[in-house]
Design a protein around this motif. Structure first.
Motif, PDB file in Angstrom:
ATOM      1  N   GLY A 135       0.779  -1.229   0.000  1.00  0.00           N
ATOM      2  CA  GLY A 135       0.000   0.000   0.000  1.00  0.00           C
ATOM      3  C   GLY A 135       0.811   1.280   0.000  1.00  0.00           C
ATOM      4  O   GLY A 135       0.269   2.345  -0.236  1.00  0.00           O
ATOM      5  N   ASP A 145       0.292   2.698  -3.313  1.00  0.00           N
ATOM      6  CA  ASP A 145      -1.042   2.491  -3.876  1.00  0.00           C
ATOM      7  C   ASP A 145      -1.798   3.811  -3.790  1.00  0.00           C
ATOM      8  O   ASP A 145      -2.616   4.031  -2.891  1.00  0.00           O
ATOM      9  N   PRO A 195      -4.293   5.577  -5.345  1.00  0.00           N
ATOM     10  CA  PRO A 195      -5.729   5.827  -5.240  1.00  0.00           C
ATOM     11  C   PRO A 195      -6.426   5.090  -4.090  1.00  0.00           C
ATOM     12  O   PRO A 195      -7.501   5.498  -3.667  1.00  0.00           O
ATOM     13  N   GLY A 196      -5.793   4.035  -3.552  1.00  0.00           N
ATOM     14  CA  GLY A 196      -6.567   3.203  -2.660  1.00  0.00           C
ATOM     15  C   GLY A 196      -6.137   3.064  -1.224  1.00  0.00           C
ATOM     16  O   GLY A 196      -6.953   3.157  -0.322  1.00  0.00           O
ATOM     17  N   ALA A 197      -4.898   2.840  -0.976  1.00  0.00           N
ATOM     18  CA  ALA A 197      -4.474   2.416   0.355  1.00  0.00           C
ATOM     19  C   ALA A 197      -4.424   3.545   1.365  1.00  0.00           C
ATOM     20  O   ALA A 197      -3.944   4.633   1.077  1.00  0.00           O
ATOM     21  N   VAL A 198      -4.909   3.242   2.569  1.00  0.00           N
ATOM     22  CA  VAL A 198      -4.837   4.227   3.640  1.00  0.00           C
ATOM     23  C   VAL A 198      -3.413   4.343   4.174  1.00  0.00           C
ATOM     24  O   VAL A 198      -3.101   5.262   4.919  1.00  0.00           O
ATOM     25  N   CYS A 232      -0.800   4.611   2.122  1.00  0.00           N
ATOM     26  CA  CYS A 232      -0.014   5.258   1.081  1.00  0.00           C
ATOM     27  C   CYS A 232       0.439   6.618   1.612  1.00  0.00           C
ATOM     28  O   CYS A 232      -0.343   7.340   2.230  1.00  0.00           O
ATOM     29  N   LYS A 243      -8.431  10.577   3.125  1.00  0.00           N
ATOM     30  CA  LYS A 243      -7.754   9.366   2.675  1.00  0.00           C
ATOM     31  C   LYS A 243      -7.243   8.475   3.795  1.00  0.00           C
ATOM     32  O   LYS A 243      -7.324   7.260   3.701  1.00  0.00           O
ATOM     33  N   HIS A 244      -6.671   9.051   4.830  1.00  0.00           N
ATOM     34  CA  HIS A 244      -5.967   8.266   5.841  1.00  0.00           C
ATOM     35  C   HIS A 244      -6.759   8.109   7.135  1.00  0.00           C
ATOM     36  O   HIS A 244      -7.447   9.035   7.550  1.00  0.00           O
TER      37      HIS A 244
END
Length: 160
Positions: free
Chosen positions: A43, A46, A48-51, A53, A82-83
């Motif tokens: 991640g 990643d 667009p997706g992973a918290v 990142c 995002k996070h």
């Protein structure tokens, strides 16, 4: 940064970790253990997706040691869209620390992470330093951070 690409393009930032991700498997056993664990964490890139990142984390604190221990801590607050949590990176054996401000984007409230890259000291350094360690470069929206150290430890969960 040698492999990761970040730059302003049209009306936003272009970020591309593809070349670094291709190089990353070769760095296993070459990077110090903490640096390897952080760089290879699922991640990390990643976007667009992973918290977990690093993209869009907000620089929240810089804590250099006041003694000659070679410690440094960087704190990053989560991006609320995002996070789930922030990130704290503790560096040991710091030999160099710098922040270069670009002052090109003055409308952002805080500097946020675009991407980062960790390389072995002997591959990243122009100064020819050998003997282990790594160089962690972090591209921010309006600055860049460089840390040359023995190793680092990244911990997710720092509160906002």
């Amino acid at each position: 940064m040698r492999f990761v690409r970040t730059h302003w393009q049209d009306h936003g930032f272009f970020v591309d970790p593809t070349a670094y991700l291709a190089e990353l498997p070769r760095l296993r056993g070459v990077l110090p253990p903490g640096a390897w664990a952080f760089a290879s964490e699922p991640g990390h890139y990643d976007i667009p997706g992973a918290v977990r990142c690093v993209k869009d984390l907000e620089l929240a604190g810089i804590h250099p040691a006041t003694d000659k221990s070679g410690r440094l801590v960087l704190e990053f607050a989560p991006n609320r869209f995002k996070h789930d949590s922030g990130l704290r990176i503790s560096y040991s054996g710091v030999r160099h620390f710098s922040i270069d401000h670009h002052h090109a984007i003055d409308w952002l409230r805080v500097d946020t992470v675009l991407l980062d890259e960790i390389l072995p000291e002997e591959e990243a350094g122009e100064d020819g330093v050998e003997g282990g360690g790594c160089v962690h470069e972090i591209a921010l929206t309006d600055a860049s951070i460089t840390v040359r150290c023995q190793d680092l430890r990244a911990e997710w969960g720092s509160p906002r």
